[in-house]
Write an enzyme that holds these catalytic residues in place. Structure first.
Site, mmCIF file in Angstrom:
data_model
loop_
_atom_site.group_PDB
_atom_site.id
_atom_site.type_symbol
_atom_site.label_atom_id
_atom_site.label_comp_id
_atom_site.label_asym_id
_atom_site.label_seq_id
_atom_site.Cartn_x
_atom_site.Cartn_y
_atom_site.Cartn_z
ATOM 1 N N HIS A 172 121.688 -45.433 -4.619
ATOM 2 C CA HIS A 172 121.143 -46.690 -5.143
ATOM 3 C C HIS A 172 122.163 -47.325 -6.093
ATOM 4 C CE1 HIS A 172 118.656 -49.141 -7.896
ATOM 5 N NE2 HIS A 172 117.847 -49.281 -6.857
ATOM 6 N N SER B 254 122.152 -48.191 -8.988
ATOM 7 C CA SER B 254 122.114 -47.691 -10.366
ATOM 8 C C SER B 254 122.805 -46.346 -10.534
ATOM 9 C CB SER B 254 120.663 -47.559 -10.836
ATOM 10 O OG SER B 254 119.986 -46.545 -10.097
ATOM 11 N N LYS B 255 123.128 -45.669 -9.437
ATOM 12 C CA LYS B 255 123.598 -44.286 -9.511
ATOM 13 C C LYS B 255 125.092 -44.201 -9.815
ATOM 14 C CE LYS B 255 119.607 -42.422 -8.574
ATOM 15 N NZ LYS B 255 118.704 -43.570 -8.662
ATOM 16 N N ASN B 256 125.545 -42.993 -10.163
ATOM 17 C CA ASN B 256 126.955 -42.792 -10.511
ATOM 18 C C ASN B 256 127.876 -43.114 -9.341
ATOM 19 O OD1 ASN B 256 125.489 -41.597 -12.614
ATOM 20 N ND2 ASN B 256 127.104 -40.107 -13.043
#
Length: 369
Positions: free
Chosen positions: A182, A184-186
């Site tokens: 997603h 938002s992920k790293n």
């Protein structure tokens, strides 16, 4: 100053090269399970340290398909932690099984492994181990518990891509490791995307069939599957970023160390650190959390609460009678917030967040004396 949860400017180094690849892909029309997907799957398997990666549409689908591939279904229970994201429990119920919740620990808020063995019964089929906030669970101990009881292990690595336990990356310990990409992920896609890693050829084969509508060959549907394929555009984006992931995670650790050093010790309880932590979120406990959060918001800082409603109190699971006694999960929900942390956070922004946090915490502390 406005400080947001995520920046995306630095997430596309050497953007012209990526755009050239995307241009070629769009002109080719090879969007579904084509060479870019296969190349990313190979690269990600090598990164995690597993024999196989199977790309899917999202992190939630990764969990659902992994449980299906492990033959988890109606009549089974899957042990997981009470303070995880909704998708962990949703995936369990989506295959017809029931979540069996255990509390988290009071310090790092990860699954309390002291409670796992007591939750095992004749219906237990698997343990869904959540690496929360970027910190890995003790996978040696959890794997020992699972092996002694003949249980499958599914790792929920959505918040911990690149994290390690005892030198090995998460996603390489379980029968299946499930990742979300997603935005938002790293490791962030330019949309939604996910993957499952595994060392088991049978699980990889089952996953490939399940993600492709249950087809083993064209029009030969051997199981009732899903339409959940990682598309080639996202695979190109993810492969472009993968080589930078460790450097980005190093930067997250630097930011977390500064937070832990400079946040007011009278108000903040920083999360446990360590070189294996990748700090997807910087979770801090603070008295008067809601007032501090309001102060940060007023100062233009996009702090957030993860997660304000534990799984057992979610209305979607009200009919399952998941239990009411998870005090550490309740404490985390009521007393913690997450400060902005991402590789593009500047020193000036970091200092601003620290100063405003300490001011808000001091004001809140004074108001309650």
């Amino acid at each position: 100053m406005i400080v947001t949860k995520y920046h995306h400017e630095g997430q596309f180094p050497d953007l012209p090269a990526l755009l050239t690849q995307l241009d070629g892909l769009l002109r080719s029309g090879e969007y579904i399970l084509s060479a870019p997907v296969e190349q990313f799957e190979e690269d990600f398997a090598a990164y995690v340290g597993t024999r196989h990666t199977v790309g899917v549409n999202s992190g939630t689908d990764a969990l659902v398909l992994a449980l299906r591939a492990l033959s988890v279904g109606p009549g089974h229970e899957v042990i997981t932690v009470a303070n995880t994201f909704h998708a962990s429990a949703l995936a369990i119920t989506s295959v017809g099984a029931r979540p069996a919740l255990v509390d988290c620990t009071p310090d790092d808020f990860l699954m309390d492994l002291d409670r796992v063995e007591a939750a095992i019964n004749e219906k237990t089929r698997a343990i869904l181990a959540v690496h929360l906030f970027g910190k890995a669970l003790d996978m040696d101990r959890l794997r020992d518990i699972a092996d002694r009881h003949g249980l499958a292990v599914v790792e929920d690595c959505a918040q911990a891509v690149g994290a390690r336990w005892a030198g090995r990356r998460v996603g390489s310990f379980g029968d299946a490791g499930c990742f979300s990409f997603h935005p938002s992920k790293n490791l962030a896609a330019a949309g939604d995307a996910g993957a499952v890693t595994t060392d088991r050829a049978d699980i990889a084969d089952a996953l490939r069939v399940l993600r492709g509508l249950g087809q083993r060959t064209q029009n030969n549907h051997v199981v009732r599957g899903y339409n959940s394929k990682l598309d080639a555009v996202q695979a190109l984006v993810l492969r472009h970023k993968l080589s930078r992931l460790d450097a980005w995670n190093d930067r997250r650790r630097e930011l977390a160390a500064r937070y832990s050093q400079d946040l007011s010790p009278h108000a903040a309880v920083p999360p446990p650190a360590g070189e294996e932590h990748v700090f997807h979120l910087y979770q801090v406990a603070v008295p008067g959390r809601d007032a501090v959060l309001a102060g940060l918001t007023a100062a233009g800082i996009e702090a957030i609460v993860r997660y304000p409603v534990p799984i057992h109190r979610q209305p979607a699971f009200a009919d399952l009678s998941l239990g009411q006694s998870f005090p550490n999960a309740e404490h985390q929900a009521a007393n913690t917030l997450c400060l902005p942390i991402h590789p593009d956070l500047t020193t000036a922004e970091l200092t601003y967040v620290i100063d405003r946090f300490n001011e808000a915490a001091a004001t809140t502390r004074g108001a309650h004396r």
